[in-house]
Design a protein around this motif. Sequence first.
Motif, PDB file in Angstrom:
ATOM      1  N   TYR A   1       2.828 -46.123 -33.533  1.00  0.00           N
ATOM      2  CA  TYR A   1       4.156 -46.491 -33.022  1.00  0.00           C
ATOM      3  C   TYR A   1       4.792 -47.515 -33.956  1.00  0.00           C
ATOM      4  O   TYR A   1       4.093 -48.229 -34.679  1.00  0.00           O
ATOM      5  CB  TYR A   1       4.045 -47.182 -31.659  1.00  0.00           C
TER       6      TYR A   1
ATOM      7  N   TYR B   1       3.014 -51.537 -24.780  1.00  0.00           N
ATOM      8  CA  TYR B   1       2.436 -50.271 -25.222  1.00  0.00           C
ATOM      9  C   TYR B   1       1.570 -49.602 -24.153  1.00  0.00           C
ATOM     10  O   TYR B   1       1.066 -50.284 -23.257  1.00  0.00           O
ATOM     11  CB  TYR B   1       1.648 -50.491 -26.529  1.00  0.00           C
TER      12      TYR B   1
ATOM     13  N   ALA C   1       8.003 -48.922 -28.336  1.00  0.00           N
ATOM     14  CA  ALA C   1       6.809 -48.313 -27.768  1.00  0.00           C
ATOM     15  C   ALA C   1       7.119 -47.044 -26.989  1.00  0.00           C
ATOM     16  O   ALA C   1       6.222 -46.408 -26.454  1.00  0.00           O
ATOM     17  CB  ALA C   1       6.114 -49.319 -26.850  1.00  0.00           C
TER      18      ALA C   1
ATOM     19  N   GLU D   1       3.871 -51.719 -37.537  1.00  0.00           N
ATOM     20  CA  GLU D   1       3.382 -50.596 -36.737  1.00  0.00           C
ATOM     21  C   GLU D   1       2.249 -51.027 -35.809  1.00  0.00           C
ATOM     22  O   GLU D   1       1.552 -52.005 -36.066  1.00  0.00           O
ATOM     23  CB  GLU D   1       2.890 -49.463 -37.640  1.00  0.00           C
TER      24      GLU D   1
ATOM     25  N   GLN E   1       8.338 -44.165 -28.118  1.00  0.00           N
ATOM     26  CA  GLN E   1       8.156 -42.905 -28.839  1.00  0.00           C
ATOM     27  C   GLN E   1       7.223 -43.128 -30.018  1.00  0.00           C
ATOM     28  O   GLN E   1       7.438 -44.022 -30.831  1.00  0.00           O
ATOM     29  CB  GLN E   1       9.514 -42.413 -29.333  1.00  0.00           C
ATOM     30  N   TYR E   2       6.204 -42.290 -30.111  1.00  0.00           N
ATOM     31  CA  TYR E   2       5.279 -42.455 -31.228  1.00  0.00           C
ATOM     32  C   TYR E   2       5.815 -41.787 -32.493  1.00  0.00           C
ATOM     33  O   TYR E   2       6.635 -40.882 -32.445  1.00  0.00           O
ATOM     34  CB  TYR E   2       3.875 -41.963 -30.873  1.00  0.00           C
TER      35      TYR E   2
END
Length: 180
Positions: A7, A176, A12, A121, A14-15
């Motif tokens: 991600y 997350y 958090a 990330e 949408q990956y």
Amino acid sequence: MSALTIYSDKDASQYQWHSTNAAEIAQQLNAKGVRFERWAADRDLGQDPAPEAVIEAYQHAIDKLVAEKGYQSWDVISLRADNPQKEALRAKFLNEHTHGEDEVRFFVEGAGLFCLHIGDEVYQVLCEKNDLISVPAGTPHWFDMGSEPNFTAIRIFDNPEGWVAQFTGDAIADAYPRLA
């Protein structure tokens, strides 16, 4: 099944990347200095194996890591859903922290979710049976054992005192996905 989901550390919802392929997971993590390998025991350990049996089954692999990296000690940790401290332990590990040494874990059974905050990330690594992960010293991360923990893992240390965390105070972990 082991998995890696990447991600942005700003979103958090949408990956950016996802895989359950161990070779692809290792390639992505190795590029960031994180070791990811699959190990196999030389015997069946059954459910909830004794710590001595776990060490004996994997001593050959532990010895290779010790020779390569100079680790000084190792032990076995098991946590089950009936542990009366499971909620407190989960809450403690869910806070982003770093270590002055590598955090090396090998999952003998069960699963856990390592979340690594590297650059801009977040790498969520679902580690399951036969997965080894080594998070480099100084890497911000958190660990989620789930609401009903069920795992046995070998912990390998540089430091004879074992697990020593420096908490960052960042609430990023709250944004997350968690392990169910």
